[in-house]
Design a protein around this motif. Sequence first.
Motif, PDB file in Angstrom:
ATOM      1  N   ASP A   4      -0.576   9.814  -3.581  1.00 22.84           N
ATOM      2  CA  ASP A   4       0.322   9.372  -2.483  1.00 22.84           C
ATOM      3  C   ASP A   4       1.543  10.247  -2.572  1.00 22.84           C
ATOM      4  OD1 ASP A   4      -0.647   6.466  -1.249  1.00 22.84           O
ATOM      5  OD2 ASP A   4      -1.902   7.331  -2.565  1.00 22.84           O
ATOM      6  N   ASN A  59      -3.552   8.983  -8.830  1.00 23.98           N
ATOM      7  CA  ASN A  59      -3.055   8.815  -7.243  1.00 23.98           C
ATOM      8  C   ASN A  59      -2.327  10.006  -6.567  1.00 23.98           C
ATOM      9  OD1 ASN A  59      -4.056   6.131  -7.276  1.00 23.98           O
ATOM     10  ND2 ASN A  59      -2.026   5.557  -8.160  1.00 23.98           N
ATOM     11  N   ASP A  64     -11.604   0.817   0.239  1.00 26.47           N
ATOM     12  CA  ASP A  64     -12.340   0.445  -0.779  1.00 26.47           C
ATOM     13  C   ASP A  64     -13.662  -0.120  -0.296  1.00 26.47           C
ATOM     14  OD1 ASP A  64     -11.494  -1.929   0.650  1.00 26.47           O
ATOM     15  OD2 ASP A  64     -10.405  -2.568  -1.288  1.00 26.47           O
ATOM     16  N   LYS A  92      -7.642  11.040   1.797  1.00 22.96           N
ATOM     17  CA  LYS A  92      -6.235  10.921   1.765  1.00 22.96           C
ATOM     18  C   LYS A  92      -5.594  12.414   1.774  1.00 22.96           C
ATOM     19  CE  LYS A  92      -4.236   7.319   0.161  1.00 22.96           C
ATOM     20  NZ  LYS A  92      -3.755   6.124  -0.794  1.00 22.96           N
ATOM     21  N   SER A 142      -1.152  10.574 -12.266  1.00 26.07           N
ATOM     22  CA  SER A 142      -1.486  11.380 -11.567  1.00 26.07           C
ATOM     23  C   SER A 142      -3.064  11.326 -10.834  1.00 26.07           C
ATOM     24  CB  SER A 142      -1.787  12.704 -12.439  1.00 26.07           C
ATOM     25  OG  SER A 142      -2.636  12.455 -13.301  1.00 26.07           O
ATOM     26  N   ASN A 149      -9.621  10.532  -3.751  1.00 22.21           N
ATOM     27  CA  ASN A 149      -8.359  10.884  -2.998  1.00 22.21           C
ATOM     28  C   ASN A 149      -8.669  12.144  -1.869  1.00 22.21           C
ATOM     29  OD1 ASN A 149      -6.659   9.355  -4.568  1.00 22.21           O
ATOM     30  ND2 ASN A 149      -6.870  10.855  -6.188  1.00 22.21           N
ATOM     31  N   LYS A 175      -3.182   2.950   2.231  1.00 18.01           N
ATOM     32  CA  LYS A 175      -4.205   2.087   1.512  1.00 18.01           C
ATOM     33  C   LYS A 175      -5.412   2.916   1.308  1.00 18.01           C
ATOM     34  CE  LYS A 175      -6.725  -2.243   1.750  1.00 18.01           C
ATOM     35  NZ  LYS A 175      -6.900  -3.419   2.321  1.00 18.01           N
ATOM     36  N   TYR A 176      -6.193   2.818   0.068  1.00 18.79           N
ATOM     37  CA  TYR A 176      -7.155   3.241  -0.041  1.00 18.79           C
ATOM     38  C   TYR A 176      -8.464   2.570   0.656  1.00 18.79           C
ATOM     39  CZ  TYR A 176      -5.633   6.408  -3.511  1.00 18.79           C
ATOM     40  OH  TYR A 176      -4.885   7.391  -4.212  1.00 18.79           O
ATOM     41  N   GLN A 198      -9.117  17.456  -6.897  1.00 17.70           N
ATOM     42  CA  GLN A 198      -9.029  16.316  -6.623  1.00 17.70           C
ATOM     43  C   GLN A 198     -10.013  15.305  -6.890  1.00 17.70           C
ATOM     44  OE1 GLN A 198      -5.831  15.238  -5.233  1.00 17.70           O
ATOM     45  NE2 GLN A 198      -5.299  17.583  -5.013  1.00 17.70           N
ATOM     46  N   TYR A 248       2.346   3.590  -2.388  1.00 15.18           N
ATOM     47  CA  TYR A 248       2.189   3.978  -3.903  1.00 15.18           C
ATOM     48  C   TYR A 248       3.032   4.649  -4.434  1.00 15.18           C
ATOM     49  CZ  TYR A 248      -2.228   1.577  -2.877  1.00 15.18           C
ATOM     50  OH  TYR A 248      -3.072   0.695  -2.181  1.00 15.18           O
ATOM     51  N   ASP A 290       0.878  -1.433  -0.040  1.00 14.89           N
ATOM     52  CA  ASP A 290      -0.009  -0.053  -0.030  1.00 14.89           C
ATOM     53  C   ASP A 290       0.892   1.262   0.065  1.00 14.89           C
ATOM     54  OD1 ASP A 290      -2.469  -1.265   0.111  1.00 14.89           O
ATOM     55  OD2 ASP A 290      -2.188  -1.776   2.268  1.00 14.89           O
ATOM     56  N   PRO A 294       3.430   9.301  -7.054  1.00 10.52           N
ATOM     57  CA  PRO A 294       3.031   8.358  -7.917  1.00 10.52           C
ATOM     58  C   PRO A 294       3.300   8.754  -9.309  1.00 10.52           C
ATOM     59  CG  PRO A 294       1.194   9.280  -7.379  1.00 10.52           C
ATOM     60  CD  PRO A 294       2.160  10.027  -6.365  1.00 10.52           C
TER      61      PRO A 294
END
Length: 176
Positions: free
Chosen positions: A85, A83, A147, A124, A81, A121, A144-145, A117, A49, A47, A78
């Motif tokens: 993180d 993501n 989910d 986060k 784009s 995201n 981690k996302y 965003q 990323y 996780d 990352p």
Amino acid sequence: MKKIFGLFLGMIMMVSFVGGCAPKKNEVKTVDLKEVHAAVKEVLGEDYYPNRELTMEEIENLIGIKETDIEIVIAEAPMMSVNVDTFIAIKAKEGKGATIEESLEKHRKFLVEESLQYPMNMPKVNSAKVVRHGDYVFFLMLGKYDDRQEATDEERLEFAKTEVKRAEDAINKFFE
């Protein structure tokens, strides 16, 4: 009289010894940023990323940190784009920790308040954190996302904060 003088001298020596062994309140350990980075990656496992190193030009242009204020940097984001993180670890030049912290905090606020965003995201981004130990400063937007289909926005935010806390705890162990 000699006994009293000897006892007094012994007490002074003991106080000096105990005081000399106690860590100073503002003293920060010297750590290896590569080891810190590896520990964060290990804690997050698959996780973690970020997979692209940020250039110094990107750090200066996007975040506003001057290369002249940095002694060592590890910065990753990352490749995709989609993501967000991001891991940034900076050992600032002596006395520049507050300046780096201010720049990273300004960047964090920009991401939360002004940047566009993807909805996935937002938890986060809202849980991103700046951590400082003296002249060592870290920007953490990792983990981690969530989910879970049924999770509320508040639950997703708490999940994201827990993920960032895992990375923060790994970092803090180096400064204990």
